[in-house]
Design a protein around this motif. Sequence first.
Motif, PDB file in Angstrom:
ATOM      1  N   ASP A 291       0.792  -1.158   0.098  1.00  0.00           N
ATOM      2  CA  ASP A 291       0.138   0.023   0.197  1.00  0.00           C
ATOM      3  C   ASP A 291       0.897   1.354   0.226  1.00  0.00           C
ATOM      4  O   ASP A 291       0.217   2.338   0.002  1.00  0.00           O
ATOM      5  CB  ASP A 291      -1.018  -0.171   1.107  1.00  0.00           C
ATOM      6  N   LEU A 292       1.896   1.163   0.415  1.00  0.00           N
ATOM      7  CA  LEU A 292       2.876   2.365   0.339  1.00  0.00           C
ATOM      8  C   LEU A 292       3.580   2.492  -0.905  1.00  0.00           C
ATOM      9  O   LEU A 292       4.671   2.594  -1.160  1.00  0.00           O
ATOM     10  CB  LEU A 292       4.118   2.139   1.372  1.00  0.00           C
TER      11      LEU A 292
ATOM     12  N   GLU B 106      -4.367   5.618   5.991  1.00  0.00           N
ATOM     13  CA  GLU B 106      -3.416   6.886   5.671  1.00  0.00           C
ATOM     14  C   GLU B 106      -3.200   6.454   4.221  1.00  0.00           C
ATOM     15  O   GLU B 106      -2.633   7.770   3.566  1.00  0.00           O
ATOM     16  CB  GLU B 106      -2.115   6.532   6.401  1.00  0.00           C
ATOM     17  N   THR B 107      -3.163   5.514   3.647  1.00  0.00           N
ATOM     18  CA  THR B 107      -2.562   5.323   2.221  1.00  0.00           C
ATOM     19  C   THR B 107      -3.839   5.401   1.022  1.00  0.00           C
ATOM     20  O   THR B 107      -3.752   5.907  -0.028  1.00  0.00           O
ATOM     21  CB  THR B 107      -2.026   4.020   2.062  1.00  0.00           C
ATOM     22  N   GLN B 108      -5.186   5.044   1.416  1.00  0.00           N
ATOM     23  CA  GLN B 108      -6.027   4.942   0.583  1.00  0.00           C
ATOM     24  C   GLN B 108      -7.445   5.649   1.096  1.00  0.00           C
ATOM     25  O   GLN B 108      -8.302   5.877   0.307  1.00  0.00           O
ATOM     26  CB  GLN B 108      -6.421   3.526   0.084  1.00  0.00           C
TER      27      GLN B 108
END
Length: 294
Positions: free
Chosen positions: A60-61, A253-255
């Motif tokens: 995800d990063l 935090e990522t999506q």
Amino acid sequence: MSFRDDSQLDPSQVSDQRGRGGLSRGGLAVGGGGLGIGGIVVLLLLQFLGGGGGLGQLSDLQDQTSATSAADSDLSTCRTGADANARQDCRILGFVNSVQAYWKGEFASQGRTYTPATTYFESGSWSTGCGPASTDVGPFYCPVDKHVYIDLAFLDELRDKFGATGGPLAQGYVIAHEYGHHIQDLLGTLKSGSSSQGATGGSVRTELQADCFAGVWASHATQGGLLNPITKAEIDDALNAAAAVGDDRIQSETQGSIDKETWTHGSSAQRQKWFTTGYRTGDMKQCDTFGGSI
């Protein structure tokens, strides 16, 4: 968390392969920063083979890669606890020694034989028994070759990109979690428990048990003679690290949204709960994440 200055380290348990010219990044088909299609295949392969998928969903990063660190040290000079207190690579070696010493003794108390696993310090891209890997995958255990792999740059990412407070015990948690997968492998429970995703799936239950095993080690860590007593602040650092790599936190935090159906490691609260269970009880029998609610 500090090591006793006069304690003795065993460098033979870690193989330092940093900067040794493993696979080229082109060979992994990794795109312009972040985890490319090759890295995603590695993650799927690792989970298919039975765990060791690392501490969290590093896929995800996107567009966040850690720098490759060259081999600028000689682990043969990591001899004492004083060395572990002075150098990060010696400290991680010390944690490997401590974790394996504990599980060797625990297995012996149960009439079992503990088979040691070697930790590999890597950088860039490299080969494993589970296929090609890279820095982007994060730390993981490979059940095929029985090795733990870590790029030490991840320890900086844990603080800088995941928002963990850091601290030595947070680093010890990373090592103890991956060796938790080794314990599952030795007990024959790793492959059977890591096939399905979702908030209550086998993968989450496998990862939470590894967190619990990490807590069990922390509960007994000072008994091996390597480490000084653990403080509450250090336990808080370990709990903070566990929360930092929760599926819900990373997804948020990522999506910007949370999808429990795709979870593979558990929520921040779950990861903290099971590490705490292991730490407070010091009993691996209390780490049955497969037998009920999690």
